[in-house]
Write an enzyme that holds these catalytic residues in place. Structure first.
Site, PDB file in Angstrom:
ATOM      1  N   HIS A 143       0.821  -1.079   0.050  1.00  0.00           N
ATOM      2  CA  HIS A 143      -0.046  -0.133   0.044  1.00  0.00           C
ATOM      3  C   HIS A 143       0.821   1.069   0.083  1.00  0.00           C
ATOM      4  O   HIS A 143       2.140   1.134   0.002  1.00  0.00           O
ATOM      5  CB  HIS A 143      -0.890   0.031   1.269  1.00  0.00           C
ATOM      6  N   LYS A 147      -0.626   4.614   4.699  1.00  0.00           N
ATOM      7  CA  LYS A 147      -1.556   3.906   5.548  1.00  0.00           C
ATOM      8  C   LYS A 147      -1.170   3.332   6.800  1.00  0.00           C
ATOM      9  O   LYS A 147      -0.038   3.051   6.944  1.00  0.00           O
ATOM     10  CB  LYS A 147      -1.876   2.608   4.361  1.00  0.00           C
TER      11      LYS A 147
END
Length: 228
Positions: A143, A147
């Site tokens: 990601h 995040k």
């Protein structure tokens, strides 16, 4: 017309919900609040909005896991369905959500995309054979570097369906979401991959969820229930 209130309205998903719902005549956004202001949230200020939502109203939460108690109280008080896309809940908070679902309908999902939920369905059905033929599994969770939760809620969801697995989490610049599952024996490798190229796929899942949950009285549901 379906009435929407968004917790986390100024986040990436919140902004995208506004953008896409505005062009859909089936919905109207009656209000929202960002997660920072939830610290000072006063229910009385929004009382008329929530009362107005009692018919065809849905609460959507993409805020922060530590705010879930306050959001559940609102949902229960005004008997409003709740869709939770927030991640990072510990076991205690998951129990609180489950308990609240005895009074209201709740959809909770770590990933609302159709593709990930199809993969979830596939691995749920083949897991018994992975055990039988002694496969090991590895999940790579990639990601963007902003995040917070590591590993991601999606990788934990996938992991819960597979025995004998390991998760590797990477955070790399602007990648929205990439999950790779390697299923390995001594003689072969199976690779399953899901790559998000546009966050709109999550909004599509939310729209499916809104229509689906309006007919429910109570219970805790997942996107598996919505899609399949």
């Amino acid at each position: 017309m379906i009435k929407i209130f968004i917790f986390g309205i100024t986040g990436k998903i919140g902004k995208l919900i506004i953008k896409l719902i505005k062009i859909n005549k089936n919905f109207i956004i009656l209000g929202g609040i960002n997660k920072m202001n939830l610290f000072f949230f006063k229910i009385k200020k929004y009382k008329n909005i929530f009362l107005n939502m009692k018919k065809n109203g849905v609460l959507i939460d993409f805020s922060d896991s530590f705010l879930i108690k306050e959001i559940l109280l609102i949902s229960i008080k005004y008997k409003l369905p709740l869709i939770i896309g927030t991640t990072g809940f510990n076991l205690l908070k998951l129990k609180i959500i489950k308990k609240a679902s005895k009074n209201i309908p709740i959809i909770i999902s770590y990933n609302m995309s159709i593709g990930i939920n199809l993969i979830n369905l596939i691995i749920s059905n083949i897991n018994i054979f992975l055990i039988k033929f002694n496969f090991d599994s590895y999940i790579i969770d990639i990601h963007h570097n902003k995040k917070k939760d590591i590993p991601s809620g999606t990788s934990l969801m996938l992991s819960s369906k597979i025995k004998k697995n390991n998760i590797l989490s990477l955070r790399i610049k602007n990648i929205i979401g990439n999950h790779i599952i390697y299923i390995i024996s001594n003689y072969e490798i199976i690779k399953i991959e899901h790559f998000v190229i546009n966050r709109k796929i999550f909004i599509l899942g939310i729209l499916y969820s809104i229509f689906w949950i309006l007919n429910k009285k109570k219970g805790c549901f997942s996107m598996y229930d919505v899609f399949f």
